[in-house]
Design a protein around this motif. Structure first.
Motif, short mmCIF file in Angstrom:
data_model
loop_
_atom_site.label_atom_id
_atom_site.label_comp_id
_atom_site.label_asym_id
_atom_site.label_seq_id
_atom_site.Cartn_x
_atom_site.Cartn_y
_atom_site.Cartn_z
N TRP A 43 1.20 -1.06 -0.09
CA TRP A 43 0.12 0.28 0.05
C TRP A 43 0.79 1.47 0.20
O TRP A 43 1.63 0.99 0.90
N HIS A 44 0.70 2.05 -0.40
CA HIS A 44 1.47 3.05 -0.99
C HIS A 44 0.78 4.52 -1.11
O HIS A 44 -0.52 4.53 -2.41
N ASP A 45 1.10 5.72 -0.30
CA ASP A 45 -0.18 6.89 -0.77
C ASP A 45 -1.53 6.04 -0.94
O ASP A 45 -1.66 6.87 -1.64
N GLY A 46 -1.94 6.08 0.33
CA GLY A 46 -3.11 5.57 0.13
C GLY A 46 -3.92 4.68 -1.22
O GLY A 46 -4.84 4.53 -1.05
N ARG A 47 -3.04 3.36 -1.73
CA ARG A 47 -4.13 2.74 -2.79
C ARG A 47 -3.46 1.66 -2.64
O ARG A 47 -2.06 1.52 -2.31
N ASP A 316 12.43 0.47 14.29
CA ASP A 316 13.81 1.06 13.64
C ASP A 316 14.66 2.73 12.93
O ASP A 316 12.87 3.25 12.93
N ASP A 317 14.77 3.19 12.27
CA ASP A 317 14.87 4.79 12.18
C ASP A 317 14.56 4.27 10.71
O ASP A 317 13.51 5.85 10.49
N ALA A 318 14.22 3.53 9.83
CA ALA A 318 12.85 3.88 8.94
C ALA A 318 11.37 3.40 8.95
O ALA A 318 10.43 4.10 8.51
N GLN A 335 8.00 7.14 6.61
CA GLN A 335 8.72 8.53 6.21
C GLN A 335 7.93 8.38 4.59
O GLN A 335 8.48 9.17 4.02
N ASP A 336 8.00 7.28 3.72
CA ASP A 336 8.34 7.42 2.33
C ASP A 336 6.21 7.03 2.03
O ASP A 336 6.11 6.03 0.84
N LEU A 366 13.57 4.25 -4.24
CA LEU A 366 14.31 4.73 -3.14
C LEU A 366 15.28 3.92 -2.70
O LEU A 366 15.48 3.48 -4.20
N PRO A 367 15.88 4.20 -1.53
CA PRO A 367 17.10 3.39 -2.12
C PRO A 367 17.23 1.70 -1.19
O PRO A 367 16.45 1.65 -0.26
#
Length: 369
Positions: A43-47, A316-318, A335-336, A366-367
């Protein structure tokens, strides 16, 4: 979204335009699975941008993995369990700094709810050998844990309660609410949010359960000298959690062992984290507290590098989430802006989830992990 049905046992499902590399990476994972298959959702950015499944659902490889196939992801279940207690916290029925004994008077270990949720209570292994039946007997195991001597003073160390976290948290929920952990999870978290995930399967859902394959290799891996002795004690007593005949039995699937034996789809797992990112299930303020480090150190059960525990989540940090022995994973990266889950029937390492998530991250620019 686009998708193409493939032959029985192949990969099926949908990906959003541009996310085809995730299907390719997942296809490679499924083709390499030696037993049953896997599923992935993101799921990303609401979808929803990824919802894929593939491979076989039974050890005999006669039944294809379906969109509603459910699989046991071991400790991925712990996040669902912790959220049951956190819902009670949000509703003012439980306080993180309450002594556990306030709600469970027989509980011998001096501990707060916060310490219990963040794996700071030393109830990680039983002192004496136990019968396999104990793992399936809720009342008996809770009574045993209540009188067990903890291995360290609460708050003085961290150690994942691999088999018992669900009973410790679940009995606390039951003492306050009256429902079992599985009932509370169904009524208050999964059903309202459309999450196909449950603890304690009913008759209608047993037929959807995927066989776990390669389970014996997990037990063999515990014999490695690199594994802490406490990890063996924590996972193998009572016996059964790493026995293929046990974990694939109807009795085990019906039981509530909420540290490990939830069953769900990848979308059900990722959906939990999507809901949290969207500010649902618990309040954003409690979510942020729960997914920040409450305790840090070398986990006495898991060993290895220093880690941090939130309130039921590894952090963790992410981001935050939970992985399970055998390779399944549920995770949120605030954050992503994405939630990700990989669940598998073939037991192994987390390299498979990492490969698919890395392909997903590359699409987002993203890395890699």
């Amino acid at each position: 979204m686009n998708g193409a049905r493939e032959e029985s046992g192949g990969v099926d499902g949908i990906v959003a335009e541009g996310f085809e590399p995730v299907r390719e990476a997942f296809q490679q994972v499924v083709e390499a699975q030696s037993g049953t298959g896997a599923a992935v959702a993101a799921w990303h950015d609401g979808r929803w941008v990824v919802d894929l499944w593939g491979g076989w659902a039974d050890a005999g490889r006669t039944r294809a993995w379906q969109p509603d196939s459910i699989v046991m992801p071991y400790s991925v279940t712990k996040a669902f369990t912790a959220l049951c207690a956190l819902v009670l916290v949000d509703r003012g029925r439980l306080d993180l700094d309450d002594p556990v004994q306030r709600h469970w008077p027989e509980f011998r270990a001096g501990a707060t709810v916060r310490q219990l949720l963040s794996h700071q209570v030393g109830l990680v292994a039983l002192a004496d050998p136990a019968s396999p039946d104990l793992l399936l007997d809720w009342d008996a195991l809770c009574a045993q844990l209540a009188r067990e001597e903890p291995l360290w003073q609460s708050g003085m160390a961290i150690g994942e309660s691999a088999l018992f976290y669900g009973h410790l948290v679940g009995e606390l929920v039951r003492r306050i609410d009256g429902r079992t952990l599985g009932g509370f999870l169904r009524d208050e978290i999964c059903a309202p949010n459309g999450l196909d995930f449950q603890v304690g399967l009913g008759e209608a859902d047993l037929a959807r359960a995927v066989d776990l394959t390669g389970v014996a290799h997990l037990a063999d891996d515990l014999e490695s000298p690199e594994r802490p002795d406490l990890l063996r004690r924590a996972l193998l007593n009572p016996p059964g959690a790493l026995d293929p005949d046990t974990v694939n039995s109807a009795a085990f699937r019906r039981a509530e062992i909420p540290a490990i034996n939830g069953h769900g789809t990848a979308r059900g797992v990722a959906g939990l984290y999507a809901a949290l990112l969207a500010g649902r299930i618990i309040s954003p303020s409690l979510r942020d507290k729960s997914t920040s480090a409450q305790a840090r150190g070398v986990d006495r059960v898991m060993g290895g590098a220093e880690r941090a525990w939130g309130l039921g989540f590894a952090v963790d940090d992410a981001g935050y989430g939970m992985g399970g022995i055998g390779g399944s994973l549920g995770w949120a990266c605030p954050q992503d802006g994405y939630a990700f889950a990989f669940v598998t029937g073939t037991m192994g390492g987390h390299d498979r989830a990492d490969a698919v998530e890395t392909a997903f991250r590359e699409v987002l620019g993203l890395p890699p992990l």
